[in-house]
Design a protein around this motif. Sequence first.
Motif, PDB file in Angstrom:
ATOM      1  N   UNK A 130       0.608  -1.131   0.462  1.00  0.00           N
ATOM      2  CA  UNK A 130       0.220   0.207  -0.217  1.00  0.00           C
ATOM      3  C   UNK A 130       0.970   1.367   0.130  1.00  0.00           C
ATOM      4  N   UNK A 131       2.255   1.296  -0.225  1.00  0.00           N
ATOM      5  CA  UNK A 131       3.072   1.876  -0.012  1.00  0.00           C
ATOM      6  C   UNK A 131       4.093   2.739   0.750  1.00  0.00           C
ATOM      7  N   UNK A 132       4.234   1.901   1.593  1.00  0.00           N
ATOM      8  CA  UNK A 132       5.317   2.581   2.251  1.00  0.00           C
ATOM      9  C   UNK A 132       6.631   1.141   1.960  1.00  0.00           C
ATOM     10  N   UNK A 133       7.570   2.033   1.864  1.00  0.00           N
ATOM     11  CA  UNK A 133       9.110   1.391   1.179  1.00  0.00           C
ATOM     12  C   UNK A 133       9.489   0.105   1.398  1.00  0.00           C
ATOM     13  N   UNK A 134       9.533  -0.653   1.524  1.00  0.00           N
ATOM     14  CA  UNK A 134      11.251  -1.242   2.219  1.00  0.00           C
ATOM     15  C   UNK A 134      12.060  -1.315   3.129  1.00  0.00           C
ATOM     16  N   UNK A 135      12.523   0.015   2.794  1.00  0.00           N
ATOM     17  CA  UNK A 135      14.288   0.514   3.454  1.00  0.00           C
ATOM     18  C   UNK A 135      13.883   1.909   3.423  1.00  0.00           C
ATOM     19  N   UNK A 136      12.181   2.357   4.205  1.00  0.00           N
ATOM     20  CA  UNK A 136      12.165   3.468   4.911  1.00  0.00           C
ATOM     21  C   UNK A 136      12.099   3.539   6.348  1.00  0.00           C
ATOM     22  N   UNK A 137      12.768   4.313   7.203  1.00  0.00           N
ATOM     23  CA  UNK A 137      12.345   4.202   8.509  1.00  0.00           C
ATOM     24  C   UNK A 137      11.405   4.106   9.215  1.00  0.00           C
ATOM     25  N   UNK A 138      10.156   4.787   8.295  1.00  0.00           N
ATOM     26  CA  UNK A 138       8.835   4.279   8.633  1.00  0.00           C
ATOM     27  C   UNK A 138       8.269   3.285   9.066  1.00  0.00           C
ATOM     28  N   UNK A 139       8.660   2.247   7.744  1.00  0.00           N
ATOM     29  CA  UNK A 139       7.942   0.961   8.158  1.00  0.00           C
ATOM     30  C   UNK A 139       8.740   0.170   8.952  1.00  0.00           C
ATOM     31  N   UNK A 140      10.031   0.623   9.659  1.00  0.00           N
ATOM     32  CA  UNK A 140      10.285  -0.137  11.543  1.00  0.00           C
ATOM     33  C   UNK A 140       9.274   0.469  12.080  1.00  0.00           C
ATOM     34  N   UNK A 141       9.361   2.312  12.055  1.00  0.00           N
ATOM     35  CA  UNK A 141       8.698   2.273  13.187  1.00  0.00           C
ATOM     36  C   UNK A 141       7.395   1.829  13.400  1.00  0.00           C
ATOM     37  N   UNK A 142       6.431   1.458  12.201  1.00  0.00           N
ATOM     38  CA  UNK A 142       5.013   0.694  12.315  1.00  0.00           C
ATOM     39  C   UNK A 142       5.445  -0.428  12.430  1.00  0.00           C
ATOM     40  N   UNK A 143       6.170  -1.357  12.069  1.00  0.00           N
ATOM     41  CA  UNK A 143       6.736  -2.388  12.655  1.00  0.00           C
ATOM     42  C   UNK A 143       6.640  -2.684  14.001  1.00  0.00           C
ATOM     43  N   UNK A 144       6.993  -1.493  14.974  1.00  0.00           N
ATOM     44  CA  UNK A 144       7.925  -1.532  15.978  1.00  0.00           C
ATOM     45  C   UNK A 144       6.221  -0.953  16.894  1.00  0.00           C
ATOM     46  N   UNK A 145       5.685  -0.640  16.254  1.00  0.00           N
ATOM     47  CA  UNK A 145       4.025   0.116  17.249  1.00  0.00           C
ATOM     48  C   UNK A 145       3.487  -1.726  17.066  1.00  0.00           C
ATOM     49  N   UNK A 146       3.484  -1.628  16.185  1.00  0.00           N
ATOM     50  CA  UNK A 146       2.134  -3.057  15.303  1.00  0.00           C
ATOM     51  C   UNK A 146       3.051  -4.461  15.331  1.00  0.00           C
ATOM     52  N   UNK A 147       3.676  -4.608  15.426  1.00  0.00           N
ATOM     53  CA  UNK A 147       4.206  -5.603  15.996  1.00  0.00           C
ATOM     54  C   UNK A 147       5.230  -6.396  17.075  1.00  0.00           C
ATOM     55  N   UNK A 197       4.643  -4.109  20.263  1.00  0.00           N
ATOM     56  CA  UNK A 197       3.885  -3.284  20.935  1.00  0.00           C
ATOM     57  C   UNK A 197       4.560  -1.932  21.942  1.00  0.00           C
ATOM     58  N   UNK A 198       4.911  -0.856  20.735  1.00  0.00           N
ATOM     59  CA  UNK A 198       6.348  -0.176  20.897  1.00  0.00           C
ATOM     60  C   UNK A 198       7.304  -0.259  21.281  1.00  0.00           C
ATOM     61  N   UNK A 199       7.435  -1.344  21.779  1.00  0.00           N
ATOM     62  CA  UNK A 199       9.158  -1.178  22.075  1.00  0.00           C
ATOM     63  C   UNK A 199       9.725  -1.504  21.804  1.00  0.00           C
ATOM     64  N   UNK A 200      11.292  -0.657  21.685  1.00  0.00           N
ATOM     65  CA  UNK A 200      12.284  -1.457  20.742  1.00  0.00           C
ATOM     66  C   UNK A 200      12.828  -2.357  20.135  1.00  0.00           C
ATOM     67  N   UNK A 201      12.773  -2.162  18.719  1.00  0.00           N
ATOM     68  CA  UNK A 201      13.356  -3.646  18.182  1.00  0.00           C
ATOM     69  C   UNK A 201      14.647  -3.334  18.814  1.00  0.00           C
ATOM     70  N   UNK A 202      14.944  -4.364  19.711  1.00  0.00           N
ATOM     71  CA  UNK A 202      16.221  -4.694  18.980  1.00  0.00           C
ATOM     72  C   UNK A 202      17.694  -5.050  17.996  1.00  0.00           C
ATOM     73  N   UNK A 203      18.657  -4.529  17.970  1.00  0.00           N
ATOM     74  CA  UNK A 203      19.538  -4.352  16.863  1.00  0.00           C
ATOM     75  C   UNK A 203      19.292  -5.933  15.483  1.00  0.00           C
ATOM     76  N   UNK A 204      19.372  -7.085  16.105  1.00  0.00           N
ATOM     77  CA  UNK A 204      19.229  -8.047  15.237  1.00  0.00           C
ATOM     78  C   UNK A 204      17.748  -8.518  14.861  1.00  0.00           C
ATOM     79  N   UNK A 205      16.637  -8.336  15.377  1.00  0.00           N
ATOM     80  CA  UNK A 205      15.276  -8.096  15.029  1.00  0.00           C
ATOM     81  C   UNK A 205      14.646  -7.082  14.186  1.00  0.00           C
ATOM     82  N   UNK A 206      15.491  -6.342  13.849  1.00  0.00           N
ATOM     83  CA  UNK A 206      15.545  -4.970  13.528  1.00  0.00           C
ATOM     84  C   UNK A 206      16.141  -4.782  12.165  1.00  0.00           C
ATOM     85  N   UNK A 207      17.354  -5.799  11.963  1.00  0.00           N
ATOM     86  CA  UNK A 207      17.805  -5.993  10.678  1.00  0.00           C
ATOM     87  C   UNK A 207      17.271  -7.653   9.857  1.00  0.00           C
TER      88      UNK A 207
END
Length: 188
Positions: free
Chosen positions: A36-53, A55-65
């Motif tokens: 629906x338009x969020x770029x795979x390489x965007x920081x927005x995607x990681x922010x949204x995944x943090x919130x949605x998947x 629970x808003x907690x910071x993603x560990x670096x390995x999980x973010x990767x």
Amino acid sequence: MPTRFNYDRLAEMLGQYDMTPSAAEVQGMLTGLIASGTAADSEELMTLMTDLAYDGNPLPAELKHLLQQQAEEVQASLSDRDMGYQLLLPEDNAPLADRVQALAGWVQAFLVGFGVNQANVGNTSGDLREALDDMVEISKLEFDVEEGDDAERAYFEVAEYLRISAMMCFTELGRHEASSSENNKTLH
């Protein structure tokens, strides 16, 4: 197109981080966001995944990767001219009930991810709006799973319909947004 992730491997990797969504749900969410338009390489995607998947907690670096790798794979497969995108579901030899549960989770998570960019729906084709309506209806179903050839056939038909619908969504919304963001990068 070869994939880096399979359902069991990703489920095991996500389990190391106590991530609530299943592997199918994570891929569904990523697909909904990217289609629906969020770029795979965007920081927005990681922010949204943090919130949605997460629970808003910071993603560990390995999980973010890991999520970034999966997002890039999703976007590449959705862009594949050979229609290489595949839903991340348990293998065909897994019990049908497990596969159906994962499929239901995938479509619900896709709609969550897609819902973030739902303002784009007004400009879509009638076919895509119909497919999205069908996805909403599929997500509401309660599946009573009985083993057998008819049930297997129905499962594969629904999975294929969802796969095609996700690619159609990306073609109409995600691809346009991705090329717009690429054009903006080259103008700077």
